[in-house]
Enzyme design. Structure first.
Site, PDB file in Angstrom:
ATOM      1  N   ARG A  50      41.237 -22.630 -18.696  1.00 32.52           N
ATOM      2  CA  ARG A  50      40.699 -21.276 -18.933  1.00 32.52           C
ATOM      3  C   ARG A  50      40.350 -21.133 -20.411  1.00 32.52           C
ATOM      4  NH1 ARG A  50      44.228 -17.852 -20.006  1.00 32.52           N
ATOM      5  NH2 ARG A  50      45.568 -18.139 -18.195  1.00 32.52           N
ATOM      6  N   TYR A 102      18.273  -3.993 -16.075  1.00 32.46           N
ATOM      7  CA  TYR A 102      18.781  -4.632 -14.874  1.00 32.46           C
ATOM      8  C   TYR A 102      19.781  -3.696 -14.180  1.00 32.46           C
ATOM      9  CZ  TYR A 102      21.209  -8.030 -11.960  1.00 32.46           C
ATOM     10  OH  TYR A 102      21.781  -8.684 -10.909  1.00 32.46           O
ATOM     11  N   ASP A 175      19.686  -8.568 -24.376  1.00 25.98           N
ATOM     12  CA  ASP A 175      19.641  -9.334 -23.127  1.00 25.98           C
ATOM     13  C   ASP A 175      18.324 -10.105 -23.150  1.00 25.98           C
ATOM     14  OD1 ASP A 175      19.262 -10.238 -20.525  1.00 25.98           O
ATOM     15  OD2 ASP A 175      20.203  -8.491 -19.604  1.00 25.98           O
ATOM     16  N   LYS A 200      19.399 -17.360 -14.276  1.00 22.59           N
ATOM     17  CA  LYS A 200      17.946 -17.283 -14.170  1.00 22.59           C
ATOM     18  C   LYS A 200      17.289 -18.505 -14.822  1.00 22.59           C
ATOM     19  CE  LYS A 200      19.385 -13.443 -12.431  1.00 22.59           C
ATOM     20  NZ  LYS A 200      19.496 -12.204 -13.179  1.00 22.59           N
TER      21      LYS A 200
HETATM   22  C1  LIG Z   1      20.474 -11.142 -13.362  1.00 23.52           C
HETATM   23  C2  LIG Z   1      20.480 -10.382 -14.609  1.00 23.52           C
HETATM   24  C3  LIG Z   1      21.679  -9.958 -15.199  1.00 23.52           C
HETATM   25  C4  LIG Z   1      23.035 -10.203 -14.556  1.00 23.52           C
HETATM   26  O1  LIG Z   1      23.360 -11.555 -14.543  1.00 23.52           O
HETATM   27  P1  LIG Z   1      24.252 -12.249 -13.372  1.00 23.52           P
HETATM   28  O2  LIG Z   1      24.242 -13.677 -13.770  1.00 23.52           O
HETATM   29  O3  LIG Z   1      23.581 -11.955 -12.074  1.00 23.52           O
HETATM   30  O4  LIG Z   1      25.601 -11.617 -13.466  1.00 23.52           O
HETATM   31  C5  LIG Z   1      21.613  -9.279 -16.405  1.00 23.52           C
HETATM   32  N1  LIG Z   1      20.415  -9.017 -16.998  1.00 23.52           N
HETATM   33  C6  LIG Z   1      19.248  -9.414 -16.467  1.00 23.52           C
HETATM   34  C7  LIG Z   1      17.973  -9.110 -17.168  1.00 23.52           C
HETATM   35  C8  LIG Z   1      19.232 -10.099 -15.256  1.00 23.52           C
HETATM   36  O5  LIG Z   1      18.065 -10.463 -14.714  1.00 23.52           O
END
Ligand SMILES: *Cc1c(COP(=O)(O)O)cnc(C)c1O
Length: 386
Positions: A50, A102, A175, A200
């Site tokens: 961890r 998101y 982000d 992604k």
């Molecule tokens: C998918 C996404 C998230 C969340 O990420 P996860 O890996 O699904 O927890 C946050 N911000 C954006 C822009 C996303 O497309």
């Protein structure tokens, strides 16, 4: 840290050192929870997985290199990364966030952290100067920027926001999921922390759920590592391996995503059934000028509305494609199609989502790396069905 190499070279080599024990060119998957101690407290830097794991360690170094950052941290998901970052805040602190973001981020802010005494303001950071002035106060501790946003592709001027709050003890967090470090490097624009849903583009193959944070500040890194270890939402070794492999082709994939973005937008622009297109590469796009300044490409995420904006047409459209898969998520090598109002943004109230443009007729495309002609032919099929 970067040694001045190009972004593509960094993507191929980031974080990877040949295995000293065997010479293996790829980082081994260390599927182990614990590590032998030769005497009490005597070990090779790893005590418990961890806290630290060699595969995750290699990946965290790779993340740092990709964003030209000093530090990288890997988490079990994008939301886990955000969850850990938000825990640096105290009850009473305030966060200013983009109003189009998101759906899961919105849910984390409004249904989880708001219960722990943190206040969130959602504003249009398209127009960062005025919007910030209205809500910023001496309790503001974080600005949450998503740029481009999901799904309206709104653009925030990172540099302008960072300048505005300089010296104010406010963390500017970005982000960077949609742009990836290949198209946009927020830390170079003055941001303090970059977050990615690695699920992604960084992973890129729709086979992993993961998140990460990149930053330069020593004290903040220390705090985040303590939180990462205390709360435990770490990335596992097998997933870390898959992402180490995925990012080796990030630059190639992003170049193709951008190319397909341009080709598909050109096709949609001339289609009589299309009302409006959202893509930062369009000169008519509201954030185009800033996007030209802070991004080196416009990516493969495209949203558009159908003429008439009807739910029935939108549903029929997204169900009529063959190459595109109807699915949540984005950023993989395969093209995905989605209906934000009923999928990714269903957790945002209708009046709230419609205010930013997520109407019933909005369709979102995550363009993969297939041949543009085939993607266009598939969209023709869907247009013919409505
Ligand atoms: C998918 C996404 C998230 C969340 O990420 P996860 O890996 O699904 O927890 C946050 N911000 C954006 C822009 C996303 O497309």
């Amino acid at each position: 840290m970067s040694d001045g190499k190009g972004k593509g070279t960094r993507a191929v080599h980031a974080g990877v050192k040949h295995d000293p024990a065997t010479g293996a060119i790829m980082t081994p998957v260390y599927l182990t929870s614990t590590y032998v101690q030769s005497a009490v407290g005597e070990h090779k830097g790893y005590e418990y997985s961890r806290t630290q794991n060699p595969t995750r360690h290699a990946l965290e170094n790779a993340f740092a290199e990709l964003e030209n950052a000093k530090y990288g941290l890997a988490f079990a998901s994008g939301l886990a990364a955000m969850d850990t970052l938000l825990k640096v805040l105290e009850p009473g602190d305030e966060v200013i966030s983009t109003n189009d973001l998101y759906g899961g981020s919105y849910r984390l802010f409004t249904t989880v952290f708001s219960r722990y005494g943190i206040k969130f303001h959602f504003v249009n950071l398209d127009d960062s100067e005025n919007a910030l002035d209205e809500v910023i106060n001496d309790k503001t501790r974080m600005i949450w920027i998503e740029t481009p946003t999901n799904p309206m592709m709104q653009i925030t001027d990172i540099q302008a926001v960072a300048k505005k709050v300089e010296g104010k003890n406010i963390l500017v967090c970005v982000d960077n999921t949609f742009a990836t470090p290949m198209l946009q490097q927020p830390l170079q624009q003055g941001a303090d922390v970059v977050m990615h849903s690695v699920t992604k583009y960084l992973g890129g193959h729709s086979d992993v759920v993961m998140g990460c944070l990149m930053l330069n500040d020593d004290a903040l890194d220390e705090k985040l590592r303590t939180l990462q270890n205390s709360c435990g939402a770490i990335a596992g070794p097998m997933d870390s391996f898959l992402v180490l492999r995925g990012i080796k082709t990030l630059h190639l994939r992003m170049a193709r995503h951008c190319e397909n973005g341009r080709a598909i937008v050109d096709f949609l622009k001339n289609h009589e059934k299309v009302e409006k297109i959202y893509w930062p590469g369009l000169s008519s796009h509201i954030g185009h000028e800033v996007a030209c300044r802070q991004m080196s490409g416009f990516g493969g995420m495209v949203a558009f509305t159908l003429k008439g904006d009807s739910l029935a047409d939108a549903n029929k459209f997204v169900e009529s494609t063959e190459l595109f898969t109807l699915a949540e998520s984005l950023g993989g090598v395969e093209s995905l199609i989605g209906h934000p109002a009923s999928m990714t943004h269903a957790s945002i109230p209708k009046e709230v989502r419609e205010k930013v443009g997520v109407t019933d007729g909005l369709i979102r495309l995550s363009l993969g790396v297939e041949d543009a002609v085939d993607i266009i032919a598939d969209l023709e099929l869907a247009f013919n069905a409505i």
